[in-house]
Design a protein around this motif. Structure first.
Motif, PDB file in Angstrom:
ATOM      1  N   LEU A  81       3.066   4.076   7.560  1.00 46.94           N
ATOM      2  CA  LEU A  81       1.901   4.945   7.725  1.00 46.94           C
ATOM      3  C   LEU A  81       1.008   4.461   8.858  1.00 46.94           C
ATOM      4  O   LEU A  81       0.578   5.264   9.701  1.00 46.94           O
ATOM      5  CB  LEU A  81       1.112   4.999   6.420  1.00 46.94           C
ATOM      6  N   MET A 254       3.504  10.685  12.708  1.00 46.76           N
ATOM      7  CA  MET A 254       3.507  11.167  11.332  1.00 46.76           C
ATOM      8  C   MET A 254       4.380  12.409  11.149  1.00 46.76           C
ATOM      9  O   MET A 254       5.043  12.557  10.111  1.00 46.76           O
ATOM     10  CB  MET A 254       2.070  11.468  10.893  1.00 46.76           C
ATOM     11  N   THR A 272       2.471  10.545   1.134  1.00 47.62           N
ATOM     12  CA  THR A 272       1.527   9.693   1.864  1.00 47.62           C
ATOM     13  C   THR A 272       1.195  10.275   3.225  1.00 47.62           C
ATOM     14  O   THR A 272       0.026  10.350   3.628  1.00 47.62           O
ATOM     15  CB  THR A 272       2.105   8.280   2.028  1.00 47.62           C
ATOM     16  N   LEU A 273       2.218  10.706   3.951  1.00 52.12           N
ATOM     17  CA  LEU A 273       1.988  11.258   5.288  1.00 52.12           C
ATOM     18  C   LEU A 273       1.264  12.598   5.223  1.00 52.12           C
ATOM     19  O   LEU A 273       0.374  12.870   6.034  1.00 52.12           O
ATOM     20  CB  LEU A 273       3.322  11.413   6.021  1.00 52.12           C
TER      21      LEU A 273
END
Length: 303
Positions: A81, A254, A272-273
């Protein structure tokens, strides 16, 4: 202001929660596209996705987002991330800086010239720029590079890979800044054209102020809100185009990492992304809304 901030932060938290839940639900539904006996029990899928979401949030609260297994060994999702976010935001910042600088300049120039031979073609180009999909612009640039290589025997610039130099950044920046540039040019032209016809601008000219000083001192502040709004829309354009641009030019940000995570069925990385992209956009909008209240006192009264 505190009430406004608390309301907006609560809204942001709710939206991020929905993004994470939607990512888990979407990843659970993917196997239905290839399964011999797909499971369309939506209630069951929602319950399982909510359980996945709560488990994910429990780990995230402790700083554990999970990990993925690469050929070189396990890598934490937090590491991916941070690296992907830095690469995407760096590219996005350069593209938006180019779009803002050129777009505002062209819009101001067109508003001051008042020549149809300049204004009409420029506005036509802005319409084409806003309407052209990013993937189509990227494919055109790639095709142009292939024709150049076929003609001259060597590439003009790099068409793939990460590099913080002109050669690697030119193509992705061109595609990523195309729609924001067109939109900002049009928005700046409309804002400047309206402002230059106001009485206080004519009064400033009558007092002997130069054109540059009049626009700088009196004009820019009064077009700040429409320009900031246009910048917010431009960020939306850029974030929406980010996965396509990064995929076309193999930029490890991303967008590309999310596409790879979807392909490899890594739900935690997708969530998460997706949450990071959504949170970035929501925080930018919050920053713009706060800026409105400092620029225009009338907006402060609107709760």
């Amino acid at each position: 202001m505190l009430r406004f901030l608390s309301q907006r932060l609560s809204f942001i938290a709710l939206v991020v929660l929905l993004i994470i839940f939607s990512a888990h639900l979407g990843m659970r539904m993917i196997p239905n596209s290839v399964a011999r006996q797909p499971n369309f029990d939506l209630i069951h899928q929602i319950k399982q996705s909510w359980q996945d979401t709560t488990d994910y949030l429990s780990g995230a609260a402790a700083g554990d987002f999970g990990y993925i297994q690469l050929q070189s060994g396990p890598v934490t999702i937090r590491t991916i991330l941070v690296e992907a976010y830095r690469n995407s935001m760096g590219l996005l910042l350069v593209a938006l800086t180019v779009a803002i600088a050129i777009g505002l300049g062209l819009g101001a120039f067109a508003a001051q010239t008042k020549r149809k031979v300049v204004v009409l073609p420029l506005l036509l180009l802005t319409i084409l720029g806003i309407s052209t999909p990013s993937f189509f612009a990227g494919l055109l640039l790639r095709q142009g590079e292939l024709l150049y290589v076929r003609e001259f025997g060597h590439p003009l610039v790099s068409m793939a890979g990460l590099g913080w130099d002109f050669e690697h950044m030119l193509m992705p920046v061109l595609v990523l800044s195309a729609r924001p540039l067109a939109y900002l040019t049009r928005a700046a032209y409309i804002a400047f054209d309206r402002i230059l016809g106001e009485d206080y601008i004519r009064t400033a000219y009558a007092k002997g102020l130069t054109k540059n000083r009049t626009i700088t001192v009196h004009g820019l502040r009064n077009i700040a809100i429409p320009v900031l709004t246009a910048i917010g829309v431009s960020i939306r354009f850029s974030l929406g185009s980010l996965p396509i641009v990064e995929f076309l030019f193999v930029w490890p940000g991303m967008g590309l990492r999310m596409l790879e995570a979807i392909n490899s069925r890594n739900t935690s990385l997708v969530a998460t992304l997706a949450a990071a992209i959504g949170l970035t956009f929501l925080l930018v909008n919050l920053l713009l809304d706060v800026s409105y209240r400092f620029i225009d006192p009338r907006v402060r009264e609107v709760q």
